[in-house]
Design a protein around this motif. Sequence first.
Motif, short mmCIF file in Angstrom:
data_model
loop_
_atom_site.label_atom_id
_atom_site.label_comp_id
_atom_site.label_asym_id
_atom_site.label_seq_id
_atom_site.Cartn_x
_atom_site.Cartn_y
_atom_site.Cartn_z
N THR A 220 0.84 -1.21 0.00
CA THR A 220 0.00 0.00 0.00
C THR A 220 0.87 1.25 0.00
OG1 THR A 220 -1.74 -1.17 1.16
CG2 THR A 220 -1.82 1.23 1.27
N ILE A 221 1.97 1.22 0.76
CA ILE A 221 2.84 2.41 0.78
C ILE A 221 3.36 2.68 -0.64
CG2 ILE A 221 5.04 3.36 1.60
CD1 ILE A 221 4.59 1.87 4.24
N VAL A 222 3.83 1.64 -1.30
CA VAL A 222 4.42 1.84 -2.63
C VAL A 222 3.35 2.28 -3.64
CG1 VAL A 222 5.61 0.68 -4.55
CG2 VAL A 222 6.36 0.29 -2.19
N ARG A 223 2.15 1.69 -3.55
CA ARG A 223 1.13 1.96 -4.58
C ARG A 223 0.21 3.14 -4.26
NH1 ARG A 223 1.88 -3.50 -5.06
NH2 ARG A 223 0.53 -3.99 -3.31
N SER A 224 -0.16 3.30 -2.97
CA SER A 224 -1.27 4.22 -2.68
C SER A 224 -0.95 5.41 -1.79
CB SER A 224 -2.42 3.45 -2.01
OG SER A 224 -2.65 2.24 -2.66
N THR A 225 0.20 5.42 -1.15
CA THR A 225 0.49 6.57 -0.27
C THR A 225 0.56 7.84 -1.09
OG1 THR A 225 1.53 5.37 1.51
CG2 THR A 225 2.38 7.57 1.11
N GLU A 226 0.00 8.92 -0.49
CA GLU A 226 -0.02 10.20 -1.22
C GLU A 226 0.34 11.33 -0.28
OE1 GLU A 226 -3.86 10.79 -2.87
OE2 GLU A 226 -3.51 9.33 -4.48
N PRO A 227 0.86 12.44 -0.83
CA PRO A 227 1.07 13.61 0.02
C PRO A 227 -0.22 13.97 0.74
CG PRO A 227 2.11 13.93 -2.10
CD PRO A 227 1.32 12.65 -2.21
N GLY A 228 -0.10 14.32 2.00
CA GLY A 228 -1.28 14.63 2.82
C GLY A 228 -1.62 13.51 3.78
N ASP A 229 -1.25 12.27 3.45
CA ASP A 229 -1.50 11.16 4.38
C ASP A 229 -0.78 11.44 5.70
OD1 ASP A 229 -2.77 9.86 2.34
OD2 ASP A 229 -1.41 8.12 2.26
N VAL A 230 -1.45 11.08 6.79
CA VAL A 230 -0.80 11.25 8.10
C VAL A 230 -0.46 9.87 8.65
CG1 VAL A 230 -1.09 12.07 10.48
CG2 VAL A 230 -1.97 13.43 8.57
N TRP A 231 0.82 9.66 8.92
CA TRP A 231 1.27 8.40 9.49
C TRP A 231 1.40 8.55 11.00
CZ3 TRP A 231 5.82 5.99 6.12
CH2 TRP A 231 5.33 5.74 4.83
N THR A 232 1.17 7.44 11.71
CA THR A 232 1.28 7.44 13.17
C THR A 232 2.52 6.63 13.56
OG1 THR A 232 -1.13 7.49 13.26
CG2 THR A 232 0.00 6.89 15.30
N PHE A 233 3.22 7.11 14.54
CA PHE A 233 4.47 6.46 14.96
C PHE A 233 4.41 6.09 16.44
CE2 PHE A 233 5.35 8.98 11.30
CZ PHE A 233 6.28 8.25 10.58
N GLY A 234 5.03 4.96 16.77
CA GLY A 234 5.15 4.54 18.17
C GLY A 234 6.55 4.85 18.67
N GLN A 235 7.22 3.80 19.13
CA GLN A 235 8.56 4.01 19.69
C GLN A 235 9.66 3.82 18.66
OE1 GLN A 235 9.38 2.46 23.79
NE2 GLN A 235 7.84 1.02 23.13
N GLN A 236 10.82 4.36 18.99
CA GLN A 236 12.03 4.11 18.20
C GLN A 236 12.81 2.99 18.85
OE1 GLN A 236 10.10 6.92 17.26
NE2 GLN A 236 11.24 7.75 18.98
N HIS A 237 13.46 2.19 18.03
CA HIS A 237 14.29 1.09 18.55
C HIS A 237 15.58 1.04 17.75
CE1 HIS A 237 10.78 -0.66 20.60
NE2 HIS A 237 10.11 -0.35 19.51
N GLY A 238 16.49 0.21 18.24
CA GLY A 238 17.72 -0.06 17.48
C GLY A 238 18.92 0.63 18.09
N THR A 239 20.04 -0.08 17.99
CA THR A 239 21.25 0.42 18.63
C THR A 239 22.41 0.51 17.63
OG1 THR A 239 21.72 -1.86 19.25
CG2 THR A 239 20.68 -0.50 20.92
N MET A 240 22.11 0.40 16.33
CA MET A 240 23.20 0.49 15.36
C MET A 240 23.81 1.88 15.41
SD MET A 240 22.98 -1.66 11.94
CE MET A 240 21.46 -1.10 11.23
N ALA A 241 25.13 1.93 15.57
CA ALA A 241 25.83 3.21 15.66
C ALA A 241 27.29 2.96 15.28
CB ALA A 241 25.74 3.77 17.07
N VAL A 242 27.96 4.02 14.85
CA VAL A 242 29.39 3.90 14.53
C VAL A 242 30.18 4.28 15.78
CG1 VAL A 242 31.22 4.92 13.13
CG2 VAL A 242 29.05 4.29 12.06
N ASP A 243 31.03 3.36 16.24
CA ASP A 243 31.79 3.61 17.47
C ASP A 243 32.83 4.71 17.26
OD1 ASP A 243 30.34 1.58 18.55
OD2 ASP A 243 31.92 0.07 18.35
N GLY A 244 33.45 4.73 16.07
CA GLY A 244 34.41 5.80 15.77
C GLY A 244 35.84 5.47 16.16
#
Length: 395
Positions: A220-244
Motif C-alpha cells: 500500500t505504501i508503494v502503490r497508494s500513499t499520497e502527500p497529505g496522508d498522516v502516518w502514526t508512529f510509536g517508539q524508536q528502537h535499534g542500537t546500530m551506531a558507529v563507534d568511531g
Amino acid sequence: MTSPAQPVLADLRDQISADPDRFSSSLFTRLFAATPSLRDLFPVEMAPMRTTFAQVVEHLLNGILAEDGHADLVEFLAQLGRDHRKYGVTSEHYWVMYDALMAEFAQMLADRWTQESYDAVSHAMMLVTGVMRGAAESVAGPPVWHARVVQKFTINRERAVVRLVAEPNAPVYRAGQYTEVQIPQWPHAWRNLSLATPPSPRRELEFHVHAIPGGHVSGTIVRSTEPGDVWTFGQQHGTMAVDGDRPVLMVAGGSGLAPLRALLLDMARYADNPETHLFYGTRHPGELYELGVLQQLARTNPWLHVTAVAETEDDPWWIDGAPDPRQWGFDLRFGRVGEVAVDYPNTLSRHSLEPRDWRDHQILLSGPAPMVFHTQLRLRAAGVDPSQISHDPLN
Ligand SMILES: NC(=O)C1=CN([C@@H]2O[C@H](COP(=O)(O)OP(=O)(O)OC[C@H]3O[C@@H](n4cnc5c(N)ncnc54)[C@H](O)[C@@H]3O)[C@@H](O)[C@H]2O)C=CC1
C-alpha cells in the motif's frame, strides 16, 4: 518460581501449545465480553493476533519456568508494556487482562484448580501484567506521534521513497534507528521501518520501502500513499551506531541501505570519521537507486568508499531504462553483496587475490534476514569475531 508452581504452569503451557488458537479465541472472547470497548483496539482480522498472543503467552510461561534468564524476561515484559501504549492500552486494561487470563486458566485446569494452583497462576500473571503496566506507566510523553507525507516517488514498480514532516512534539531519534509505523490505510497494523535520514531540525523524515510479496502495508505504501496522508508512529528502537574507534565495514542489501544511509549522512556532519567502506547490493543493477546520493557523499567525504553490487549483470524487462550504475564512478561487482564484501581483494596488494582483512573493523549489516545471516557466516569463516558485527533484530 517455587516448585509447586512448576507442574501447573507447565501443564498450562502444554495445553496452549497443543491448541493455541482455541486458547487465544477463548481468551479474547472473555476479554471482549468483560470490556466491549477493547475490541476497537484490535484489528478486524484477528487470526494473526491470536497466533502471536498464544506464542507470547507460551514464551512467558517458558521464561517463568526456566531456571535462569529472569532478568531478560522482565526486560521483555517491560518492552511489551511500553510497546502496548501505542495500541491505546491503559493501566485499567491490565486488570481486565489479568481477570480474563485467570478465568481461562481456571477453566483449563478444571478440577486441578485448587488454592495452590490458583496461588501459583495468580503469582505468575501478577508478574506479567504488573511488569507490563509498570513499564508503560513509567514512560514519559504521549504514546504516539504523527508526521504528514509531503512527497512520495516510486523508483520502480516495487520500491518507493516517502518523505514526511513530523509534528513539533515528535521525539528525537538516533541515526540508524527504526520506528514503529502505522499508515492510515491499515489502522491497527504496525510495522517497523528504518529511518533513512538522521534527525533534522526541520523534522523531516525519509523512508525507503520495498513492497514485499504479500505485504499489505508495504504494498500500500508503494502503490497508494499520497502527500497529505498522516502516518502514526510509536517508539524508536535499534542500537546500530558507529563507534568511531576503528574502521567501519557496512554491508547493505536493498532497502536495508536506509539505516546505514542515515548513519553516513550523520557522519558527514563531522570532519573526522573512521575509514568506512560501504557495500551496497541489490538483485539487479537497475535497482541500485541510491548511487546518486552516495556519489555526492563520497565526493565530499574522503573517508567513505562505496562498492556497488548486483546479483545479475542485466536488468529484467520491468526495470526499464535504468542508467548504468558505473556512470556514478563506483566500482560495480557481481554476486551476493555479503560474498563480494568478504572476498573483496586487498587493494594494498593489488596484484594478489588475497581478500581484505576485516578483522579490525566495526561491521554493520542491514538488509533481508537471509542476507544478514549469510554475510555473518561468511565473515566468521574469514576470522571475524562475532562481537565486531551488529545488525537490527532479524524478525
Ligand atoms: N534495518 C534493517 O535491517 C532493514 C532491513 N530491511 C529489510 O531488507 C530487505 C530489503 O529487501 P530488498 O530491498 O528486496 O533486498 P533484495 O532482496 O533485493 O536483496 C538485497 C541484497 O541481499 C542479497 N541477498 C538476498 N537474499 C540473499 C540470501 N538468501 N543470501 C545472501 N544474500 C542475499 C542480495 O544478493 C542483494 O545483494 C527487506 O526484507 C527489509 O525487511 C529493510 C530496511 C532496514
